[in-house]
Scaffold this active site. Sequence first.
Site, mmCIF file in Angstrom:
data_model
loop_
_atom_site.group_PDB
_atom_site.id
_atom_site.type_symbol
_atom_site.label_atom_id
_atom_site.label_comp_id
_atom_site.label_asym_id
_atom_site.label_seq_id
_atom_site.Cartn_x
_atom_site.Cartn_y
_atom_site.Cartn_z
ATOM 1 N N HIS A 1 -13.103 -8.540 36.935
ATOM 2 C CA HIS A 1 -14.610 -8.697 37.138
ATOM 3 C C HIS A 1 -15.358 -7.363 37.253
ATOM 4 O O HIS A 1 -15.997 -6.924 36.425
ATOM 5 C CB HIS A 1 -15.072 -9.478 38.229
ATOM 6 C CG HIS A 1 -16.367 -9.319 38.783
ATOM 7 N ND1 HIS A 1 -17.405 -10.121 37.967
ATOM 8 C CD2 HIS A 1 -17.056 -8.723 39.611
ATOM 9 C CE1 HIS A 1 -18.646 -9.841 38.651
ATOM 10 N NE2 HIS A 1 -18.437 -8.959 39.597
ATOM 11 N N ASP B 1 -21.064 -16.856 45.732
ATOM 12 C CA ASP B 1 -22.074 -15.791 46.031
ATOM 13 C C ASP B 1 -23.128 -15.840 44.870
ATOM 14 O O ASP B 1 -23.094 -15.014 44.176
ATOM 15 C CB ASP B 1 -21.277 -14.571 46.176
ATOM 16 C CG ASP B 1 -22.281 -13.405 46.496
ATOM 17 O OD1 ASP B 1 -23.166 -13.557 47.296
ATOM 18 O OD2 ASP B 1 -21.807 -12.031 46.204
ATOM 19 N N GLU C 1 -21.041 -16.916 41.710
ATOM 20 C CA GLU C 1 -19.744 -15.981 41.509
ATOM 21 C C GLU C 1 -18.613 -16.698 42.207
ATOM 22 O O GLU C 1 -18.820 -17.407 43.043
ATOM 23 C CB GLU C 1 -20.104 -14.682 42.187
ATOM 24 C CG GLU C 1 -21.039 -13.653 41.579
ATOM 25 C CD GLU C 1 -21.199 -12.072 42.318
ATOM 26 O OE1 GLU C 1 -20.757 -12.086 43.518
ATOM 27 O OE2 GLU C 1 -21.282 -11.152 41.452
ATOM 28 N N TYR D 1 -15.415 -6.628 46.398
ATOM 29 C CA TYR D 1 -15.695 -6.470 45.115
ATOM 30 C C TYR D 1 -14.029 -6.197 44.322
ATOM 31 O O TYR D 1 -13.990 -5.239 43.546
ATOM 32 C CB TYR D 1 -16.395 -5.272 44.936
ATOM 33 C CG TYR D 1 -16.790 -5.018 43.289
ATOM 34 C CD1 TYR D 1 -17.614 -6.082 42.766
ATOM 35 C CD2 TYR D 1 -16.535 -4.105 42.557
ATOM 36 C CE1 TYR D 1 -18.124 -6.079 41.665
ATOM 37 C CE2 TYR D 1 -17.294 -3.738 41.280
ATOM 38 C CZ TYR D 1 -18.006 -4.814 40.840
ATOM 39 O OH TYR D 1 -18.648 -4.514 39.781
ATOM 40 N N LYS E 1 -28.915 -11.379 46.400
ATOM 41 C CA LYS E 1 -27.701 -12.358 46.836
ATOM 42 C C LYS E 1 -27.940 -12.792 48.190
ATOM 43 O O LYS E 1 -27.336 -13.880 48.502
ATOM 44 C CB LYS E 1 -26.522 -11.414 46.874
ATOM 45 C CG LYS E 1 -25.731 -11.235 45.603
ATOM 46 C CD LYS E 1 -25.093 -9.955 45.557
ATOM 47 C CE LYS E 1 -24.517 -9.644 44.455
ATOM 48 N NZ LYS E 1 -23.278 -10.807 43.817
ATOM 49 N N THR F 1 -25.440 -18.390 50.151
ATOM 50 C CA THR F 1 -24.166 -18.325 49.721
ATOM 51 C C THR F 1 -23.312 -19.619 50.302
ATOM 52 O O THR F 1 -23.707 -20.167 51.189
ATOM 53 C CB THR F 1 -23.499 -17.246 50.245
ATOM 54 O OG1 THR F 1 -24.266 -15.820 50.077
ATOM 55 C CG2 THR F 1 -22.348 -16.938 49.861
ATOM 56 N N ARG G 1 -22.181 0.192 32.070
ATOM 57 C CA ARG G 1 -21.741 1.405 31.652
ATOM 58 C C ARG G 1 -20.966 1.546 30.487
ATOM 59 O O ARG G 1 -19.868 1.988 30.342
ATOM 60 C CB ARG G 1 -21.226 2.307 32.591
ATOM 61 C CG ARG G 1 -21.885 2.008 34.110
ATOM 62 C CD ARG G 1 -21.265 2.918 35.047
ATOM 63 N NE ARG G 1 -19.795 2.412 35.231
ATOM 64 C CZ ARG G 1 -19.609 1.400 36.044
ATOM 65 N NH1 ARG G 1 -20.259 0.656 36.725
ATOM 66 N NH2 ARG G 1 -18.188 1.029 36.011
ATOM 67 N N GLN H 1 -30.919 -8.071 40.776
ATOM 68 C CA GLN H 1 -29.876 -7.168 41.291
ATOM 69 C C GLN H 1 -29.859 -5.991 40.534
ATOM 70 O O GLN H 1 -29.880 -4.912 41.153
ATOM 71 C CB GLN H 1 -28.523 -7.928 41.229
ATOM 72 C CG GLN H 1 -27.367 -7.035 41.485
ATOM 73 C CD GLN H 1 -26.047 -7.830 41.459
ATOM 74 O OE1 GLN H 1 -25.955 -8.859 41.031
ATOM 75 N NE2 GLN H 1 -24.852 -7.096 41.751
ATOM 76 N N ARG I 1 -29.318 -11.797 38.803
ATOM 77 C CA ARG I 1 -29.020 -10.602 38.165
ATOM 78 C C ARG I 1 -30.079 -9.464 37.704
ATOM 79 O O ARG I 1 -29.674 -8.386 37.920
ATOM 80 C CB ARG I 1 -28.016 -10.802 36.947
ATOM 81 C CG ARG I 1 -26.739 -11.761 36.952
ATOM 82 C CD ARG I 1 -25.991 -10.794 37.913
ATOM 83 N NE ARG I 1 -24.694 -11.973 38.135
ATOM 84 C CZ ARG I 1 -23.668 -11.573 39.159
ATOM 85 N NH1 ARG I 1 -23.671 -10.568 39.750
ATOM 86 N NH2 ARG I 1 -22.542 -12.307 39.135
ATOM 87 N N GLU J 1 -15.494 -16.955 44.087
ATOM 88 C CA GLU J 1 -14.921 -16.100 45.033
ATOM 89 C C GLU J 1 -14.027 -17.079 45.971
ATOM 90 O O GLU J 1 -14.460 -18.173 46.323
ATOM 91 C CB GLU J 1 -15.898 -15.244 45.887
ATOM 92 C CG GLU J 1 -16.779 -14.520 44.919
ATOM 93 C CD GLU J 1 -17.485 -13.307 45.758
ATOM 94 O OE1 GLU J 1 -17.158 -13.185 46.972
ATOM 95 O OE2 GLU J 1 -18.661 -12.901 45.299
ATOM 96 N N ASP K 1 -18.844 -9.012 51.537
ATOM 97 C CA ASP K 1 -18.437 -9.547 50.406
ATOM 98 C C ASP K 1 -17.814 -8.264 49.714
ATOM 99 O O ASP K 1 -18.385 -7.114 49.648
ATOM 100 C CB ASP K 1 -19.673 -9.989 49.628
ATOM 101 C CG ASP K 1 -19.180 -10.537 48.248
ATOM 102 O OD1 ASP K 1 -18.208 -11.167 48.303
ATOM 103 O OD2 ASP K 1 -20.042 -10.516 47.221
ATOM 104 N N GLU L 1 -20.516 -12.565 32.929
ATOM 105 C CA GLU L 1 -19.692 -12.068 32.072
ATOM 106 C C GLU L 1 -19.430 -13.195 30.863
ATOM 107 O O GLU L 1 -19.216 -12.804 29.793
ATOM 108 C CB GLU L 1 -18.083 -11.794 32.817
ATOM 109 C CG GLU L 1 -18.224 -10.942 33.873
ATOM 110 C CD GLU L 1 -17.098 -11.261 35.097
ATOM 111 O OE1 GLU L 1 -16.067 -10.806 34.929
ATOM 112 O OE2 GLU L 1 -17.453 -11.786 36.160
ATOM 113 N N THR M 1 -16.040 -11.397 43.193
ATOM 114 C CA THR M 1 -16.027 -12.390 41.976
ATOM 115 C C THR M 1 -14.291 -12.339 41.489
ATOM 116 O O THR M 1 -13.727 -10.961 41.378
ATOM 117 C CB THR M 1 -16.864 -12.025 40.981
ATOM 118 O OG1 THR M 1 -18.267 -12.028 41.498
ATOM 119 C CG2 THR M 1 -16.952 -12.970 39.680
#
Length: 418
Positions: free
Chosen positions: A135, A235, A201, A130, A255, A259, A144, A242, A239, A203, A128, A366, A352
């Site tokens: 995203h 996916d 997710e 990113y 995860k 899937t 952050r 995670q 959270r 994807e 997978d 999100e 994603t």
Amino acid sequence: MDRFVVPASAETWVEGARQTDFPIQNIAFGTGTTKSGVEAIFAAIGDQAVNCQELLESGLLDPERYPALFGFYDLAEGALPELRRDLFELLRSDNPTLRDDRSLLRRALVAQSDLQMSVPIPPPAYVDFYSGIHHAENVGRLFRPQGEPLLPNYRHIPIGYHGRAGTIVPSGTPIIRPKGQFRPPDSAGPEFGPTQAMDFELEMGFYVSEGQPMGRRITCAAAGDHILGLVIVNDWSARDIQQWEGQPLGPFLSKSFATTVSPWIVLPDALEPFRIEGMEQDPPVLPYLRRQGEQHYDIRLEVRIKTKKMKTSEVLATSNMKHLYWSMPQQLAHMTVNGTPAEFGDLYATGTISGPEPGQAGSMLELAFKGSQPITLSTGETRAWLEDGDEVTLRAWGEADGFRIGFGDCSGVIQPER
Ligand code: MN
């Protein structure tokens, strides 16, 4: 590679095909099981599917080229695009061979609704990435808030991790709410229990056709020829698990529980009309990752939700494959640059795919801002995360002049923990 693009004007004798995801311009392939328990490769056309093994046994396909068509591992290298060409000939409206053979049609043509679809190819390996930049930025802002949305490596390297191939499941498989460790806000230590932050997710993914042995690599220029076809991927993500487990190595149990993939592999040949150059990469990438020509797709994406209270599903978000920063060939080139082998049937998911606007987010994380701003559905229900009984359906399609090329539904219903 010589791509076979079916002319927009071509018609099939299968009624109503042009109004579905599967006009004759598509001809996607999946692994299906009939009500009498026969498993074979099927080709989707309209709301029907053609049993390719049955066509082979009836002499309509060349046994020299296709010794067997029970599953994708029966196929010789490069045989799937050829099979699509052969199916096109048999399905076109002016070819009576299959069209007028009533007894063969009874055996070979099945309503898709009467088929149990499997994972098209159970992948030996699942990766997978990113590569959805919006995203990645959204997640960066959520986790952050003080720093730059993107980490310094993002525009230089297609970030990814090796996922769990054994838990790839077909569309329609119930998704049992996973249990695990997480640390609730304001809590000093972890708790154990069912996830409180169940997510999807949005994807896409591609299957590898011809692989390469250990010690070799697939170049970015050649990588397009190693892509068998595309599917939709959900996916599923827990959270809270995670967030607690993810530092410093990345996702593990959050995860690996399931899937979901869509049932039909859509070939690159069918997606030719939707090829685009994609977003500009700035700063320039290292030479081994340089894109060659148009490696991205203009494919629309949609997330739908159906809660227990809803009679029909409703749109939760929309997006588009064009929001990928890294193309699929770049992903494959990067993954193999250290000499790791790739093999037939490996599945590589994009990460994603969110768009830049509100409502274009490819995850609940999100859409509801990490649970802080629950969204309201048409029933008045609110959702910070997915609840038991929620059905999530992902859709994808390219919109051409007079037809669309789709993938079928990628669905799953959240079940209570066991
Ligand atoms: Mn993912």
